[in-house]
Scaffold this motif. Structure first.
Motif, mmCIF file in Angstrom:
data_model
loop_
_atom_site.group_PDB
_atom_site.id
_atom_site.type_symbol
_atom_site.label_atom_id
_atom_site.label_comp_id
_atom_site.label_asym_id
_atom_site.label_seq_id
_atom_site.Cartn_x
_atom_site.Cartn_y
_atom_site.Cartn_z
ATOM 1 N N GLY A 7 -6.484 20.320 7.787
ATOM 2 C CA GLY A 7 -6.305 20.405 6.336
ATOM 3 C C GLY A 7 -6.821 21.712 5.760
ATOM 4 N N THR A 8 -6.987 21.734 4.451
ATOM 5 C CA THR A 8 -7.423 22.948 3.752
ATOM 6 C C THR A 8 -8.822 23.361 4.200
ATOM 7 N N PRO A 9 -9.006 24.593 4.664
ATOM 8 C CA PRO A 9 -10.327 25.045 5.104
ATOM 9 C C PRO A 9 -11.278 25.227 3.915
ATOM 10 N N ILE A 10 -12.558 24.925 4.138
ATOM 11 C CA ILE A 10 -13.595 25.107 3.132
ATOM 12 C C ILE A 10 -14.776 25.826 3.776
ATOM 13 N N PRO A 11 -15.636 26.468 2.980
ATOM 14 C CA PRO A 11 -16.686 27.321 3.567
ATOM 15 C C PRO A 11 -17.821 26.586 4.261
ATOM 16 N N SER A 12 -18.006 25.279 4.014
ATOM 17 C CA SER A 12 -19.142 24.568 4.606
ATOM 18 C C SER A 12 -18.702 23.245 5.213
ATOM 19 N N VAL A 13 -19.198 22.960 6.412
ATOM 20 C CA VAL A 13 -18.885 21.685 7.048
ATOM 21 C C VAL A 13 -19.545 20.530 6.303
ATOM 22 N N ALA A 14 -20.565 20.826 5.497
ATOM 23 C CA ALA A 14 -21.281 19.794 4.763
ATOM 24 C C ALA A 14 -20.397 19.080 3.746
ATOM 25 N N ASN A 15 -19.283 19.702 3.344
ATOM 26 C CA ASN A 15 -18.404 19.108 2.338
ATOM 27 C C ASN A 15 -17.244 18.322 2.939
ATOM 28 N N LEU A 16 -17.226 18.168 4.257
ATOM 29 C CA LEU A 16 -16.201 17.354 4.903
ATOM 30 C C LEU A 16 -16.696 15.913 5.022
ATOM 31 N N ASN A 17 -15.771 14.970 4.974
ATOM 32 C CA ASN A 17 -16.111 13.551 5.117
ATOM 33 C C ASN A 17 -15.245 12.935 6.217
ATOM 34 N N PRO A 18 -15.629 13.164 7.461
ATOM 35 C CA PRO A 18 -14.779 12.725 8.575
ATOM 36 C C PRO A 18 -14.842 11.227 8.828
ATOM 37 N N LYS A 19 -13.797 10.748 9.490
ATOM 38 C CA LYS A 19 -13.714 9.367 9.952
ATOM 39 C C LYS A 19 -13.676 9.380 11.475
ATOM 40 N N PRO A 20 -13.844 8.216 12.109
ATOM 41 C CA PRO A 20 -13.796 8.173 13.574
ATOM 42 C C PRO A 20 -12.493 8.758 14.120
ATOM 43 N N GLY A 21 -12.617 9.627 15.118
ATOM 44 C CA GLY A 21 -11.445 10.226 15.745
ATOM 45 C C GLY A 21 -10.904 11.458 15.054
ATOM 46 N N ASP A 22 -11.453 11.843 13.898
ATOM 47 C CA ASP A 22 -10.997 13.036 13.200
ATOM 48 C C ASP A 22 -11.364 14.297 13.982
ATOM 49 N N THR A 23 -10.629 15.384 13.729
ATOM 50 C CA THR A 23 -10.889 16.669 14.366
ATOM 51 C C THR A 23 -11.533 17.622 13.364
ATOM 52 N N ILE A 24 -12.687 18.162 13.744
ATOM 53 C CA ILE A 24 -13.377 19.165 12.945
ATOM 54 C C ILE A 24 -13.111 20.531 13.571
#
Length: 273
Positions: free
Chosen positions: A87-104
């Motif tokens: 998805g849309t890139p953002i400057p900090s991983v802290a603002n992502l809300n992943p679910k099981p199996g998601d790709t970071i």
């Protein structure tokens, strides 16, 4: 030259030769000791594996951050961006809300001056809580290529300015920490491991050195159910005995006297005809 002078001259030559040989031996020994010490230090860590040398982290030989690099942490790499499932890139991983199996995915555009090809890694660790607590251990999910990846510097894999990991399922981890760092990931973050922050390392009696963290995220899955066992204590209720005293009741029936009046009946005398 008489025989006495010849003997004395020979002795001087022998003494000088012995001193020269002793000096050469000492220099050779010093060189051996120096080489041995350097080799032992250089071989202290394998940068293709998670870090377990917590007594020296992050001060290794050769250094994780190149000697000509004057930056630390997020300043070493330039243009860092993080995305979830492409998805849309953002400057900090802290603002992502992943679910099981998601790709970071972590991407970057380059390095600061003098910091080219610094080793970096992206990883996820199992955490007892969804918030960072430096007093508890967080263990790396040690499945390389899935839960952690590294490239550049002392790693065997060259960097293409992108790294990706997969988030664990709920059976593997309910709470976790995602770390983008300089160098390989730590096998354990916490009292029994080390920390990416120099201040936190020093506060826990560990070596100082550079700040190694680029970006991080602590969290947990809302779908995880927390099983709570509630023990209800036994309750014994004692009912006090109740004695009811019924007062005696005496009923006095008044005497009743009935006076029957006398009645006089006069019978007439028979009449004879």
């Amino acid at each position: 030259m008489d025989s006495f002078q010849r003997i004395r001259t020979a002795r001087r030559r022998n003494n000088r030769r012995a001193l020269n040989m002793l000096g050469a031996a000492m220099l050779l020994l010093a060189g051996i000791v120096g080489v041995t010490g350097t080799s032992a230090s250089a071989a202290a860590v394998d940068l293709n594996k998670p870090i377990t040398d917590y007594a020296n982290y992050p001060n290794f030989t050769p250094p994780i951050i190149p000697a000509g690099c004057t930056k630390q942490g997020a300043q070493v790499v330039t243009g860092s961006m993080f995305s979830l499932n492409g998805g849309t890139p953002i400057p900090s991983v802290a603002n992502l809300n992943p679910k099981p199996g998601d790709t970071i995915t972590w991407t970057w555009t380059g390095y600061a001056a003098g910091c080219a090809d610094t080793q970096v890694s992206l990883s996820v660790k199992n955490s007892p809580t969804p918030v960072f607590d430096p007093e508890v251990d967080q263990a790396l999910l040690d499945v390389p290529g899935k839960y952690w990846v590294t490239c550049g510097g002392g790693a065997s894999q060259a960097c293409t300015n992108t790294l990706s990991i997969t988030m664990p399922d709920t059976d593997t981890s309910c709470a976790w920490q995602i770390d983008a760092v300089l160098g390989p990931p730590l096998a354990v973050i916490g009292p029994h491991g080390s920390y990416y922050s120099a201040a936190t390392r020093l506060a826990h009696g560990k070596p100082g050195g550079p700040y190694m963290l680029v970006s991080a995220k602590n969290g947990g899955y809302p779908a995880c159910e927390v099983t709570t066992t509630t023990t209800v204590p036994e309750t014994t209720t004692t009912v006090p005995e109740t004695t009811t005293t019924v007062p005696e009741t005496t009923t006095t029936v008044p005497e009743t006297t009935t006076t029957v009046p006398e009645t006089t009946t006069t019978v007439p005398a028979p009449t004879t005809t």
